[in-house]
Design a protein around this motif. Structure first.
Motif, PDB file in Angstrom:
ATOM      1  N   VAL A 174       0.825  -1.205  -0.075  1.00 14.90           N
ATOM      2  CA  VAL A 174       0.013   0.127  -0.043  1.00 14.90           C
ATOM      3  C   VAL A 174       0.789   1.272   0.039  1.00 14.90           C
ATOM      4  O   VAL A 174       1.837   1.226   0.825  1.00 14.90           O
ATOM      5  CB  VAL A 174      -0.903   0.043   1.030  1.00 14.90           C
ATOM      6  N   CYS A 175       0.572   2.116  -0.904  1.00 16.52           N
ATOM      7  CA  CYS A 175       1.330   3.425  -1.098  1.00 16.52           C
ATOM      8  C   CYS A 175       0.252   4.684  -0.679  1.00 16.52           C
ATOM      9  O   CYS A 175      -0.677   4.797  -1.197  1.00 16.52           O
ATOM     10  CB  CYS A 175       1.598   3.858  -2.300  1.00 16.52           C
ATOM     11  N   LEU A 176       0.546   5.190   0.739  1.00 16.94           N
ATOM     12  CA  LEU A 176      -0.133   6.512   1.065  1.00 16.94           C
ATOM     13  C   LEU A 176       0.349   7.702   0.227  1.00 16.94           C
ATOM     14  O   LEU A 176       1.619   7.878   0.071  1.00 16.94           O
ATOM     15  CB  LEU A 176       0.103   6.759   2.528  1.00 16.94           C
ATOM     16  N   GLN A 197      -1.896   2.210  11.369  1.00 16.89           N
ATOM     17  CA  GLN A 197      -2.286   1.035  10.463  1.00 16.89           C
ATOM     18  C   GLN A 197      -1.192   0.239  10.174  1.00 16.89           C
ATOM     19  O   GLN A 197      -1.223  -0.923   9.727  1.00 16.89           O
ATOM     20  CB  GLN A 197      -3.184   1.579   9.128  1.00 16.89           C
ATOM     21  N   CYS A 198      -0.107   1.028   9.880  1.00 18.02           N
ATOM     22  CA  CYS A 198       1.063   0.278   9.347  1.00 18.02           C
ATOM     23  C   CYS A 198       1.621  -0.773  10.289  1.00 18.02           C
ATOM     24  O   CYS A 198       1.840  -1.946  10.258  1.00 18.02           O
ATOM     25  CB  CYS A 198       2.275   1.041   9.097  1.00 18.02           C
ATOM     26  N   ALA A 199       1.405  -0.394  11.600  1.00 18.07           N
ATOM     27  CA  ALA A 199       1.791  -1.435  12.649  1.00 18.07           C
ATOM     28  C   ALA A 199       0.845  -2.610  12.876  1.00 18.07           C
ATOM     29  O   ALA A 199       1.244  -3.518  13.384  1.00 18.07           O
ATOM     30  CB  ALA A 199       1.823  -0.615  14.037  1.00 18.07           C
ATOM     31  N   GLN A 200      -0.292  -2.537  12.292  1.00 20.51           N
ATOM     32  CA  GLN A 200      -1.448  -3.327  12.324  1.00 20.51           C
ATOM     33  C   GLN A 200      -1.328  -4.284  11.241  1.00 20.51           C
ATOM     34  O   GLN A 200      -2.036  -5.424  11.234  1.00 20.51           O
ATOM     35  CB  GLN A 200      -2.641  -2.837  12.558  1.00 20.51           C
ATOM     36  N   TRP A 201      -0.544  -3.925  10.238  1.00 17.90           N
ATOM     37  CA  TRP A 201      -0.425  -4.836   9.056  1.00 17.90           C
ATOM     38  C   TRP A 201       0.931  -5.123   8.563  1.00 17.90           C
ATOM     39  O   TRP A 201       1.598  -4.790   7.543  1.00 17.90           O
ATOM     40  CB  TRP A 201      -1.080  -3.891   7.867  1.00 17.90           C
ATOM     41  N   ALA A 206       4.766  -1.147   2.882  1.00 21.53           N
ATOM     42  CA  ALA A 206       3.898   0.237   3.184  1.00 21.53           C
ATOM     43  C   ALA A 206       5.023   1.411   2.554  1.00 21.53           C
ATOM     44  O   ALA A 206       6.192   1.321   3.015  1.00 21.53           O
ATOM     45  CB  ALA A 206       3.596   0.502   4.507  1.00 21.53           C
ATOM     46  N   THR A 207       4.499   1.988   1.979  1.00 26.02           N
ATOM     47  CA  THR A 207       5.334   3.247   1.461  1.00 26.02           C
ATOM     48  C   THR A 207       4.457   4.399   1.364  1.00 26.02           C
ATOM     49  O   THR A 207       3.400   4.490   1.545  1.00 26.02           O
ATOM     50  CB  THR A 207       5.849   2.968  -0.235  1.00 26.02           C
TER      51      THR A 207
END
Length: 342
Positions: A174-176, A197-201, A206-207
């Motif tokens: 996922v890219c924010l 959310q990154c910590a939960q997935w 993540a980028t």
């Protein structure tokens, strides 16, 4: 029985929605349709009503909604489109705009580099907040001192839930996309929700990119993206750019979702296109692929895949409308897709 509420709307919406429905019927899923044929610009001009409370109740009672298009050059007020689209979006809390983009055929890509043409990503756009929330105002209108304010709204709950949805559908990453370097207050909120959310997935890559960089990267190498998540305005722009990389707006499907209730409104994004309405040249692919998105979310993934494969085959064989390199009418192109179904 699964009930689909149908709003064909205006312009070419009234031409492409029947092709989507016939394609669904060819799958034998036993769907029932509640057609709100009176929700259109003609009725609005006559009655002043866009979407009544009873119309909304019928939509709520259905399992999903298929929408064609809303808009008519005879209607100069934004109240009509807002009264249909935004009322549905806000009252049903359809906080996710899901735009899946896949290159349908090599010849449709505007990119020269064959290795980087194969876009296959989802743009997840926050759908109920941001600049489109309608908060703001104007002072000293129609004067040299006119001052206009549009307020961007971001809430922790709203941002967190749309980022969580983006992670939930990701295959690899996922890219924010934001502009937190220039919009500090909302930017800080998005960045905080992103970190949470990154910590939960932890298993999803993540980028983060600023929106101007992301736009350039989408054109330079769209294959670099799996899922992009962005606010309302950034997501609106990036999703149209991505659609053009996948074959054009005529092929673009979308879902407006409440991922918690499971309800969705599905629509092609090409608009009512009054300049070609009635000519028989409207491309039904966006509506058909929106219907495929709908049945996928309703628990029919294999049937959705069959529809997408049929669309790809018909385009590869140039059994499509002129905008995609074919010679068929709207009706003929819909029939070609159905003929290509497994």
């Amino acid at each position: 029985m699964t009930v689909i509420s149908v709003i064909a709307g205006d312009g070419i919406g009234r031409e492409v929605v029947p092709e989507a429905i016939e394609t669904l019927d060819a799958l034998g899923l036993g769907l029932r349709y509640d057609v709100l044929d009176h929700v259109n610009a003609q009725s609005y001009l006559r009655t002043g009503a866009a979407l009544s409370d009873s119309d909304l109740d019928r939509v709520r009672a259905s399992d999903a909604t298929l929408l064609g298009a809303v808009g008519d050059p005879r209607v100069t007020s934004p109240d009509y489109a807002r009264g249909v689209l935004l009322r549905l979006r806000f009252e049903l809390d359809l906080y996710v705009n899901h735009r899946a983009v896949t290159l349908l055929h090599d010849r449709l890509s505007p990119l020269r580099d064959e290795k980087r043409r194969g876009i296959d990503c989802v743009i997840v756009r926050e759908n109920t907040e941001g600049l489109y929330a309608g908060i703001g105002g104007a002072l000293r209108g129609s004067s040299e001192l006119e001052t206009a304010l549009d307020v961007e709204v971001n809430t922790h709950a709203g941002v967190s839930r749309v980022i969580a949805y983006a992670f939930s559908i990701a295959r690899t990453g996922v890219c924010l996309v934001d502009k937190s370097n220039a919009v500090p207050h909302g930017g800080r909120l998005w960045q905080r929700c992103w970190a949470e959310q990154c910590a939960q997935w932890p298993g999803i890559h993540a980028t983060h990119q600023y929106v101007d960089t992301a736009a350039m990267r989408l054109v330079a190498d769209p294959t670099a993206f799996d899922v992009i998540v962005a606010n309302n305005s950034h997501g609106d722009i990036l999703s149209d750019l991505a659609a053009q990389l996948g074959g054009g707006l005529g092929t673009a499907a979308s879902a407006n979702l409440n991922a918690r209730t499971g309800f969705g409104l599905y629509e092609p994004v090409h608009g009512s296109a009054p300049d070609i309405a009635g000519t028989g040249s409207a491309n039904p692919v966006g509506a058909v692929l929106s219907a495929a998105l709908m049945i996928e979310h309703l628990g029919h993934p294999q049937e959705a895949l069959a529809v997408r494969s049929a669309v790809a085959r018909s385009i590869a064989d140039r059994r499509c409308t002129p905008d995609l390199g074919g010679t068929l009418t709207t009706r003929q192109a819909g029939a070609a897709i159905r003929a290509a179904l497994d």
